[in-house]
Motif scaffolding. Structure first.
Motif, PDB file in Angstrom:
ATOM      1  N   UNK A 228       0.844  -1.203   0.000  1.00 41.63           N
ATOM      2  CA  UNK A 228       0.000   0.000   0.000  1.00 41.63           C
ATOM      3  C   UNK A 228       0.878   1.252   0.000  1.00 41.63           C
ATOM      4  N   UNK A 229       1.917   1.237   0.834  1.00 39.84           N
ATOM      5  CA  UNK A 229       2.810   2.401   0.917  1.00 39.84           C
ATOM      6  C   UNK A 229       3.527   2.637  -0.417  1.00 39.84           C
ATOM      7  N   UNK A 230       3.863   1.546  -1.117  1.00 39.74           N
ATOM      8  CA  UNK A 230       4.566   1.681  -2.398  1.00 39.74           C
ATOM      9  C   UNK A 230       3.709   2.438  -3.414  1.00 39.74           C
ATOM     10  N   UNK A 231       2.400   2.276  -3.328  1.00 36.45           N
ATOM     11  CA  UNK A 231       1.500   2.944  -4.271  1.00 36.45           C
ATOM     12  C   UNK A 231       1.172   4.359  -3.808  1.00 36.45           C
ATOM     13  N   UNK A 232       1.062   4.572  -2.514  1.00 34.15           N
ATOM     14  CA  UNK A 232       0.557   5.840  -1.992  1.00 34.15           C
ATOM     15  C   UNK A 232       1.279   6.250  -0.709  1.00 34.15           C
ATOM     16  N   UNK A 233       2.547   6.595  -0.874  1.00 32.57           N
ATOM     17  CA  UNK A 233       3.394   6.898   0.292  1.00 32.57           C
ATOM     18  C   UNK A 233       2.832   8.024   1.165  1.00 32.57           C
ATOM     19  N   UNK A 234       2.330   9.094   0.527  1.00 30.66           N
ATOM     20  CA  UNK A 234       1.950  10.292   1.294  1.00 30.66           C
ATOM     21  C   UNK A 234       0.456  10.391   1.607  1.00 30.66           C
ATOM     22  N   UNK A 235      -0.243   9.270   1.493  1.00 31.25           N
ATOM     23  CA  UNK A 235      -1.662   9.207   1.825  1.00 31.25           C
ATOM     24  C   UNK A 235      -2.532  10.215   1.074  1.00 31.25           C
ATOM     25  N   UNK A 236      -2.449  10.133  -0.259  1.00 28.61           N
ATOM     26  CA  UNK A 236      -3.396  10.910  -1.059  1.00 28.61           C
ATOM     27  C   UNK A 236      -4.595  10.049  -1.418  1.00 28.61           C
ATOM     28  N   UNK A 237      -4.480   8.754  -1.219  1.00 23.74           N
ATOM     29  CA  UNK A 237      -5.547   7.848  -1.651  1.00 23.74           C
ATOM     30  C   UNK A 237      -5.616   6.594  -0.812  1.00 23.74           C
ATOM     31  N   UNK A 238      -5.160   5.467  -1.390  1.00 22.70           N
ATOM     32  CA  UNK A 238      -5.431   4.161  -0.769  1.00 22.70           C
ATOM     33  C   UNK A 238      -4.734   3.930   0.576  1.00 22.70           C
ATOM     34  N   UNK A 239      -3.712   4.726   0.889  1.00 17.53           N
ATOM     35  CA  UNK A 239      -3.087   4.526   2.202  1.00 17.53           C
ATOM     36  C   UNK A 239      -4.102   4.713   3.330  1.00 17.53           C
ATOM     37  N   UNK A 240      -5.120   5.514   3.055  1.00 15.25           N
ATOM     38  CA  UNK A 240      -6.163   5.733   4.066  1.00 15.25           C
ATOM     39  C   UNK A 240      -6.845   4.424   4.469  1.00 15.25           C
ATOM     40  N   UNK A 241      -6.796   3.403   3.619  1.00 13.24           N
ATOM     41  CA  UNK A 241      -7.418   2.115   3.980  1.00 13.24           C
ATOM     42  C   UNK A 241      -6.791   1.506   5.232  1.00 13.24           C
ATOM     43  N   UNK A 242      -5.539   1.883   5.475  1.00 10.61           N
ATOM     44  CA  UNK A 242      -4.856   1.369   6.677  1.00 10.61           C
ATOM     45  C   UNK A 242      -5.508   1.900   7.956  1.00 10.61           C
ATOM     46  N   UNK A 243      -6.359   2.910   7.789  1.00 11.12           N
ATOM     47  CA  UNK A 243      -7.060   3.452   8.953  1.00 11.12           C
ATOM     48  C   UNK A 243      -8.318   2.664   9.292  1.00 11.12           C
ATOM     49  N   UNK A 244      -8.513   1.530   8.649  1.00 10.65           N
ATOM     50  CA  UNK A 244      -9.675   0.698   8.963  1.00 10.65           C
ATOM     51  C   UNK A 244      -9.744   0.448  10.480  1.00 10.65           C
ATOM     52  N   UNK A 245     -10.899   0.720  11.065  1.00 14.44           N
ATOM     53  CA  UNK A 245     -11.075   0.518  12.506  1.00 14.44           C
ATOM     54  C   UNK A 245     -10.531   1.643  13.367  1.00 14.44           C
ATOM     55  N   UNK A 246      -9.835   2.587  12.731  1.00 15.12           N
ATOM     56  CA  UNK A 246      -9.133   3.600  13.525  1.00 15.12           C
ATOM     57  C   UNK A 246      -9.973   4.838  13.840  1.00 15.12           C
ATOM     58  N   UNK A 247     -11.047   5.081  13.101  1.00 16.07           N
ATOM     59  CA  UNK A 247     -11.809   6.314  13.338  1.00 16.07           C
ATOM     60  C   UNK A 247     -12.510   6.218  14.695  1.00 16.07           C
ATOM     61  N   UNK A 248     -13.284   5.157  14.851  1.00 20.85           N
ATOM     62  CA  UNK A 248     -13.936   4.914  16.147  1.00 20.85           C
ATOM     63  C   UNK A 248     -12.883   4.510  17.196  1.00 20.85           C
ATOM     64  N   UNK A 249     -11.894   3.754  16.771  1.00 22.92           N
ATOM     65  CA  UNK A 249     -10.836   3.292  17.677  1.00 22.92           C
ATOM     66  C   UNK A 249     -10.060   4.452  18.299  1.00 22.92           C
TER      67      UNK A 249
END
Ligand code: NAD
Ligand code: ZN
Length: 359
Positions: A228-249
């Motif tokens: 994921x980081x290789x595609x979107x290092x600076x979180x303009x797009x898919x890196x945000x998927x790594x935040x799964x569970x993190x909003x409420x968490x």
């Protein structure tokens, strides 16, 4: 075992396994001969437990200094950051010096931020010692906290290498194993249905988990993150998927107080929350009841104190970095391995909150 993380400006190795720490000597002989000084930043627990092991593999020809910081989230403060910079200056580090981040995610985030800032940036190597740090040591997000928010001051700053010796994990307390493994389960949920299947079949008890299996899980988790980081290092797009569970968490973590619940245990509750919404909106076929039984058997607690209201959590979620206006942006799953970003309204969030409290 090793794998590579590819980013915009560089590719770096991640060494994982029993004895991986010995790679450090090789790294300094092969790639870092010109390093003038080494500064190890480590927290008090890791220093007490594992300093000897690291000292043995530090290169003899390079002068090294050791700076111990408080354990846990307390390390990620402006005061501790300043102490690290002062120590680096007093120790006469220069632009060719190298920082070693030796500890969990908190130490790694702090030491990485020190490395990114000192003289506009000097090299650093991550030497993670927690399961959680399979996530935090890879990908280059480094940060400290502000009293008004976690990780509010930081950089994208990649390490030169990650040396992940799984022997260090043997001294982790049970709750830190649960905390770290929540992120492994997150990586499976967002990217790899067969990995999730494997975990749900073969992992029933952390105490009985053998080291081979743990290593395999950590490597798969790191691969997923690295891809994921290789595609979107600076979180303009898919890196945000790594935040799964993190909003409420993250909201729970903030309201319960850091130190009262571990990061991963809060994220596990956040993942149940997001899975409930995913089933409601996308007909995700995961058997939520079975998933819940599985994580409860692993020791995860899903109950939320009644002293924390939905209002409190909603306000905290609105302060999330991903939020736009009145909507809160969530990562949901269309299917296991198929994350999407969705703006949620308050009534949906209230409903999912009621579900979690009814468990
Ligand atoms: P941590 O560094 O606070 O470690 C947790 C606890 O375990 C601490 O008390 C620590 O002293 C202890 N510990 C560490 N290694 C040990 C060992 N081998 N044996 C016994 N005890 C040990 O935190 P963590 O859980 O590793 O990481 C959480 C932090 O990581 C948070 O600050 C979070 O924001 C950050 N994080 C960053 C990223 C990122 O991409 N940069 C990703 C996820 C989490
Ligand atoms: Zn996390």
């Amino acid at each position: 075992q090793s794998l590579n993380v590819v980013t915009m400006d560089q590719t770096y190795p991640v060494w994982v396994g029993d004895g991986a720490i010995n790679k450090l000597k090789e790294l300094f002989q092969e790639s870092f001969q010109s390093v003038t000084k080494i500064l190890v930043i480590s927290d008090e627990n890791v220093t007490n437990l594992h300093k000897d092991v690291l000292v043995k593999v530090l290169p003899e020809q390079i002068d090294w200094k050791w700076h111990t910081v408080p354990k846990g989230e307390q390390a990620k403060s402006f005061a501790v950051f300043e102490q690290c910079i002062s120590f680096a200056l007093e120790s006469q580090l220069d632009r060719k010096s190298c920082i070693l981040a030796f500890g969990g995610g908190a130490t790694g985030d702090l030491a990485g931020y020190v490395a990114a800032s000192f003289m506009r940036g000097i090299p650093f190597i991550q030497i993670p010692t927690t399961i959680l740090a399979h996530d935090s040591a890879v990908g280059g997000k480094v940060a400290i906290n502000h009293p008004l928010g976690k990780n509010m001051v930081g950089h994208f700053y990649q390490p030169k290498a990650v040396v992940y010796d799984t022997r260090f994990l043997r001294t982790l307390p049970a709750q830190e194993i649960r905390s770290g493994f929540a992120e492994v389960i997150k990586h499976a949920l967002i990217q790899d249905a067969s990995f999730l299947e494997d975990l749900m079949t073969n992992l029933q008890d952390f105490q009985a988990m053998d080291e081979q299996y743990l290593q395999k899980c950590l490597i798969r988790g790191i691969e997923i993150k690295a891809n994921i980081v290789a595609v979107d290092e600076k979180e303009h797009g898919i890196r945000a998927f790594l935040n799964f569970g993190h909003t409420y968490g993250h909201a729970l973590e903030a309201k319960m107080g850091y130190g009262n619940i571990t990061h991963g245990e809060a994220v596990m509750i956040g993942m149940m929350y997001a899975l409930y919404l995913s089933k409601k909106y996308f007909k995700l076929t995961l058997d939520l009841h079975k998933f819940q039984n599985w994580i409860e058997s692993l020791g995860y607690q899903l109950n939320i104190s009644t002293s924390i209201s939905f209002e409190d959590l909603f306000n905290a979620m609105k302060r999330d970095k991903k939020t736009i206006g009145q909507h809160v942006r969530f990562v949901l799953l269309k299917q296991i391995g198929e994350p999407v970003l969705v703006d949620m309204e308050e009534k949906d969030l209230l409903e999912a909150d009621a579900f979690i409290r009814s468990i």
